[in-house]
Design an enzyme around this catalytic site. Structure first.
Site, mmCIF file in Angstrom:
data_model
loop_
_atom_site.group_PDB
_atom_site.id
_atom_site.type_symbol
_atom_site.label_atom_id
_atom_site.label_comp_id
_atom_site.label_asym_id
_atom_site.label_seq_id
_atom_site.Cartn_x
_atom_site.Cartn_y
_atom_site.Cartn_z
ATOM 1 C CE LYS A 79 0.387 1.540 4.464
ATOM 2 N NZ LYS A 79 0.451 2.916 5.005
ATOM 3 C CB THR B 208 -1.967 5.217 2.619
ATOM 4 O OG1 THR B 208 -2.007 4.449 3.821
ATOM 5 C CG2 THR B 208 -0.556 5.717 2.414
#
Length: 348
Positions: A190, A247
């Site tokens: 990620k 994120t």
């Protein structure tokens, strides 16, 4: 004593645990003890009375029931060597950093198992910004350990369940997982996808582009996790899709922020006003791509980020090439690959 370590200390303390917060720097330890804040990382957060700062590693580890390892992934092996002589026997270790070791291709849990044998090793991961977590905003995360036969018979006694209960509070909700590989892959990949989203945002593109990168980034997580023995569905949970969405949604994330600055054409050495900010996705871009190439998993978004960061690729051209890849089916079983029209001669 970084921002995430301090935030997790607040979580555990708020859940009623006695917490020892360790750091390398005597000056910061003294400041925290005197001010009851962490002035270098979370200056606006008043620390819970149950938190005691330590600079002496032996004293910090003496008699502990569980250890959360919150350190940059690149220093993890060094930290493990430092704590080895002082760990109580069989105490469970939960990794709160994310990544894959460069060179070896090891997931961080395997690295810790190699350095610290005889301890259950797991991970705590999820969509969590440190300041929000420390301030008590409602937050959820996943606690993952591999389950032994005994753990499956008595799951409430497993290290994952015990740590989840120990960290639970009215504002912090852990979920339990036995898929440590899937959780770790989500956390490592990620960061790289977030840099990609930041780059495209910085280059002037908007929500369609970011949504496409997030969705296809989740697929890259799934392919890598499955190839290593993890479960695809784990990647759709908090530690994968949840963490990726957070994120990629805010420049509070250093990965997203770096990507935005690079997308705007700011040279890497001038990003973050020239400050030496650690961005895990930069490190992970190397280790993730190296591992994927080694086991023959295609990860085109991660490859594009790697090419821009380390191979001198032009950012706009790298993403143009990404969009011009052969047209594929979304369910893999359909197995379609069609030449994209933009790659044909005379097509713009």
């Amino acid at each position: 004593m970084g921002s995430w370590g301090t935030a997790l200390a607040m979580v555990a303390a708020s859940a009623g645990r006695d917490v020892r917060l360790w750091g390398r720097r005597p000056d910061l330890t003294a400041k925290i003890a005197d001010s009851r804040t962490n002035p270098d990382y979370l200056p606006d957060v008043s620390l819970h009375d149950n938190i005691t700062p330590y600079c002496d590693l032996q004293a910090a580890l003496d008699g502990t029931d569980a250890v959360l390892i919150v350190t940059p992934s690149r220093t993890l092996r060094e930290v493990c060597a430092s704590i080895r002589p002082h760990l109580p026997e069989s105490v469970p270790l939960a990794l709160c950093c994310k990544g894959i070791e460069r060179g070896t291709g090891y997931l961080l849990s395997y690295l810790v198992e190699e350095e610290l044998p005889g301890h259950p090793v797991g991970a705590l991961s999820g969509p969590t910004f440190a300041k929000e977590t420390a301030l008590g905003h409602p937050t959820a995360a996943t606690v993952a350990f591999n389950f032994s036969y005994r753990d499956r018979i008595s799951p409430a006694e497993s290290p994952a369940a015990r740590l989840a209960v120990s960290m639970s509070s009215p504002v912090f909700r852990p979920y339990v997982s036995d898929d440590l590989i899937g959780v770790e892959i989500g956390g490592a990949v990620k960061n790289v996808i977030a840099i990609a989203c930041g780059m495209m945002t910085g280059a002037g593109f908007a929500e369609n582009t970011r949504a496409a990168l997030i969705t296809r980034g989740i697929d890259e997580m799934k392919f890598l996790a499955e190839a290593l023995g993890g479960r695809r569905e784990t990647v759709t949970g908090l530690s994968g899709a949840g963490d990726l969405t957070l994120t990629c949604s805010s420049t509070t994330s250093r990965n997203m922020s770096l990507g935005v600055q690079l997308g705007r054409g700011i040279p890497r050495q001038d990003c973050f006003d020239g400050k030496p900010v650690v961005v895990e996705g930069e490190v992970n871009a190397v280790s993730v791509v190296d591992l994927a190439r080694r086991i023959n998993v295609r990860m085109p978004i991660c490859e594009a980020v790697h090419a821009i960061l380390y191979e001198g690729a032009d950012l706009n051209q790298a993403f143009s090439d990404l969009w011009a890849r052969p047209i594929e089916s979304e369910p893999r079983a359909l197995d379609i690959a069609l030449t994209h029209p933009s790659t044909q001669q005379g097509t713009t």
